[in-house]
Motif scaffolding. Structure first.
Motif, PDB file in Angstrom:
ATOM      1  N   ARG A  58      41.168  27.985  30.785  1.00 28.89           N
ATOM      2  CA  ARG A  58      39.937  27.485  31.385  1.00 28.89           C
ATOM      3  C   ARG A  58      40.216  26.115  31.992  1.00 28.89           C
ATOM      4  O   ARG A  58      41.124  25.415  31.556  1.00 28.89           O
ATOM      5  N   ALA A  59      39.389  25.707  32.931  1.00 27.21           N
ATOM      6  CA  ALA A  59      39.535  24.386  33.537  1.00 27.21           C
ATOM      7  C   ALA A  59      39.056  23.288  32.600  1.00 27.21           C
ATOM      8  O   ALA A  59      39.649  22.214  32.523  1.00 27.21           O
ATOM      9  N   VAL A  60      37.964  23.544  31.894  1.00 29.54           N
ATOM     10  CA  VAL A  60      37.378  22.601  30.944  1.00 29.54           C
ATOM     11  C   VAL A  60      37.021  23.373  29.683  1.00 29.54           C
ATOM     12  O   VAL A  60      37.024  24.598  29.676  1.00 29.54           O
ATOM     13  N   ARG A  69      45.303  29.817  38.492  1.00 32.22           N
ATOM     14  CA  ARG A  69      45.504  28.418  38.867  1.00 32.22           C
ATOM     15  C   ARG A  69      45.643  27.525  37.645  1.00 32.22           C
ATOM     16  O   ARG A  69      46.482  26.621  37.604  1.00 32.22           O
ATOM     17  N   PHE A  70      44.826  27.773  36.648  1.00 34.22           N
ATOM     18  CA  PHE A  70      44.813  26.925  35.470  1.00 34.22           C
ATOM     19  C   PHE A  70      46.009  27.202  34.562  1.00 34.22           C
ATOM     20  O   PHE A  70      46.472  26.304  33.865  1.00 34.22           O
ATOM     21  N   LEU A  71      46.511  28.436  34.589  1.00 36.53           N
ATOM     22  CA  LEU A  71      47.750  28.726  33.869  1.00 36.53           C
ATOM     23  C   LEU A  71      48.891  27.907  34.474  1.00 36.53           C
ATOM     24  O   LEU A  71      49.677  27.284  33.762  1.00 36.53           O
ATOM     25  N   LEU A 108      43.848  36.367  41.198  1.00 40.35           N
ATOM     26  CA  LEU A 108      43.464  35.310  40.255  1.00 40.35           C
ATOM     27  C   LEU A 108      43.353  35.842  38.833  1.00 40.35           C
ATOM     28  O   LEU A 108      43.654  35.140  37.874  1.00 40.35           O
ATOM     29  N   LEU A 109      42.899  37.089  38.713  1.00 39.12           N
ATOM     30  CA  LEU A 109      42.716  37.750  37.420  1.00 39.12           C
ATOM     31  C   LEU A 109      43.219  39.185  37.544  1.00 39.12           C
ATOM     32  O   LEU A 109      43.354  39.705  38.658  1.00 39.12           O
ATOM     33  N   PRO A 110      43.472  39.870  36.429  1.00 43.00           N
ATOM     34  CA  PRO A 110      43.891  41.273  36.510  1.00 43.00           C
ATOM     35  C   PRO A 110      42.884  42.111  37.295  1.00 43.00           C
ATOM     36  O   PRO A 110      41.671  41.964  37.125  1.00 43.00           O
ATOM     37  N   GLY A 111      43.400  42.939  38.201  1.00 43.28           N
ATOM     38  CA  GLY A 111      42.557  43.838  38.982  1.00 43.28           C
ATOM     39  C   GLY A 111      41.936  43.224  40.220  1.00 43.28           C
ATOM     40  O   GLY A 111      41.233  43.900  40.955  1.00 43.28           O
ATOM     41  N   GLN A 112      42.167  41.950  40.464  1.00 45.04           N
ATOM     42  CA  GLN A 112      41.574  41.309  41.639  1.00 45.04           C
ATOM     43  C   GLN A 112      42.508  41.374  42.836  1.00 45.04           C
ATOM     44  O   GLN A 112      43.705  41.612  42.710  1.00 45.04           O
ATOM     45  N   GLU A 113      41.925  41.122  44.000  1.00 40.77           N
ATOM     46  CA  GLU A 113      42.652  41.154  45.263  1.00 40.77           C
ATOM     47  C   GLU A 113      43.803  40.148  45.266  1.00 40.77           C
ATOM     48  O   GLU A 113      43.672  39.023  44.792  1.00 40.77           O
ATOM     49  N   HIS A 115      46.373  37.411  46.678  1.00 38.23           N
ATOM     50  CA  HIS A 115      46.096  36.226  47.485  1.00 38.23           C
ATOM     51  C   HIS A 115      47.300  35.297  47.378  1.00 38.23           C
ATOM     52  O   HIS A 115      47.947  35.221  46.330  1.00 38.23           O
ATOM     53  N   GLY A 116      47.600  34.591  48.441  1.00 40.68           N
ATOM     54  CA  GLY A 116      48.753  33.695  48.461  1.00 40.68           C
ATOM     55  C   GLY A 116      48.702  32.602  47.409  1.00 40.68           C
ATOM     56  O   GLY A 116      49.729  32.254  46.815  1.00 40.68           O
ATOM     57  N   GLY A 117      47.529  32.031  47.164  1.00 40.01           N
ATOM     58  CA  GLY A 117      47.399  30.935  46.202  1.00 40.01           C
ATOM     59  C   GLY A 117      47.803  31.324  44.788  1.00 40.01           C
ATOM     60  O   GLY A 117      48.689  30.702  44.194  1.00 40.01           O
ATOM     61  N   PRO A 118      47.163  32.335  44.198  1.00 43.66           N
ATOM     62  CA  PRO A 118      47.568  32.708  42.843  1.00 43.66           C
ATOM     63  C   PRO A 118      48.979  33.281  42.784  1.00 43.66           C
ATOM     64  O   PRO A 118      49.650  33.167  41.759  1.00 43.66           O
ATOM     65  N   THR A 119      49.445  33.857  43.893  1.00 45.67           N
ATOM     66  CA  THR A 119      50.823  34.348  43.907  1.00 45.67           C
ATOM     67  C   THR A 119      51.787  33.184  43.702  1.00 45.67           C
ATOM     68  O   THR A 119      52.702  33.253  42.882  1.00 45.67           O
ATOM     69  N   TYR A 120      51.554  32.093  44.423  1.00 43.08           N
ATOM     70  CA  TYR A 120      52.387  30.902  44.214  1.00 43.08           C
ATOM     71  C   TYR A 120      52.242  30.398  42.780  1.00 43.08           C
ATOM     72  O   TYR A 120      53.240  30.074  42.117  1.00 43.08           O
ATOM     73  N   CYS A 121      51.013  30.289  42.288  1.00 46.69           N
ATOM     74  CA  CYS A 121      50.779  29.724  40.957  1.00 46.69           C
ATOM     75  C   CYS A 121      51.526  30.496  39.880  1.00 46.69           C
ATOM     76  O   CYS A 121      52.151  29.894  38.998  1.00 46.69           O
ATOM     77  N   ILE A 122      51.482  31.815  39.935  1.00 42.61           N
ATOM     78  CA  ILE A 122      52.161  32.616  38.913  1.00 42.61           C
ATOM     79  C   ILE A 122      53.670  32.552  39.088  1.00 42.61           C
ATOM     80  O   ILE A 122      54.408  32.408  38.099  1.00 42.61           O
ATOM     81  N   CYS A 123      54.163  32.636  40.322  1.00 40.77           N
ATOM     82  CA  CYS A 123      55.611  32.524  40.537  1.00 40.77           C
ATOM     83  C   CYS A 123      56.127  31.179  40.028  1.00 40.77           C
ATOM     84  O   CYS A 123      57.149  31.119  39.329  1.00 40.77           O
TER      85      CYS A 123
END
Length: 183
Positions: A58-60, A69-71, A108-113, A115-123
């Motif tokens: 979570r963010a907060v 992103r938060f991971l 961003l979450l399992p089963g979601q579309e 996206h470049g942003g979360p792809t970078y974050c997880i990599c």
């Protein structure tokens, strides 16, 4: 337990934010700070409080969204402070490995579309954890990223290119060790 954004509202509901903590630490690192004035124990303990049972963050601490992103922020914070005791790494890796979509990209979450942003974050998170080689379907992931180039880079299928996606997609390709060659 971390850094906050500006205090402009009722401070009874104001607490540290994982993205603000990441941003503050990376700024200090860029400026050459050694983090000696940072309460590292409080920051690391806060990460434990922000990790969800599924390994995401979570963010907060109260009523917050949860996603890739938060991971990334939690992993980057631990990497910068060189202290991995603030969260369950195996659960974090399990979450990171659960968000690949049907097209090879990462949502961003399992089963979601995808996206470049979360792809970078997880990599980037997996790379900082030394676990990038554990990622299944890496060839599909690379294909997803390479197919984002349509003149510039787009972040999602059927979207126009945008400069921010050049960072997210290009950064993910760099993390994966893909090299660009000029003709």
């Amino acid at each position: 337990g971390g850094f906050t954004g500006p205090v402009e509202f009722d401070t009874r509901y104001h607490e540290s934010h994982i993205t603000m903590t990441y941003s503050a630490l990376i700024t200090l690192a860029i400026l050459g700070d050694d983090f000696s004035r940072v309460n590292k124990r409080a920051v690391i303990n806060n990460l434990r409080r922000l990790q969800n049972e599924d390994g995401s963050f979570r963010a907060v601490g109260f009523g917050s969204e949860t996603d890739a992103r938060f991971l990334f922020c939690a992993v980057a914070i631990s990497f910068m402070l060189q202290d991995w005791s603030g969260f369950n790494i195996e659960k974090a890796k399990s979450f990171a490995l659960s968000v690949q979509s049907h097209d090879g990209g990462i949502g961003l979450l399992p089963g979601q579309e995808s996206h470049g942003g979360p792809t970078y974050c997880i990599c980037a998170a997996l790379a900082l954890l030394g676990s990038l080689d554990e990622y299944p379907g890496r060839d599909y992931l690379e294909r997803f990223l390479i197919n984002r180039q349509i003149g510039g880079f787009n972040g999602r299928i059927n979207k126009p290119p945008d400069t921010c996606y050049t960072f997210w997609v290009g950064g993910a390709l760099q993390v994966l060790g893909m090299r660009f060659h000029r003709p």
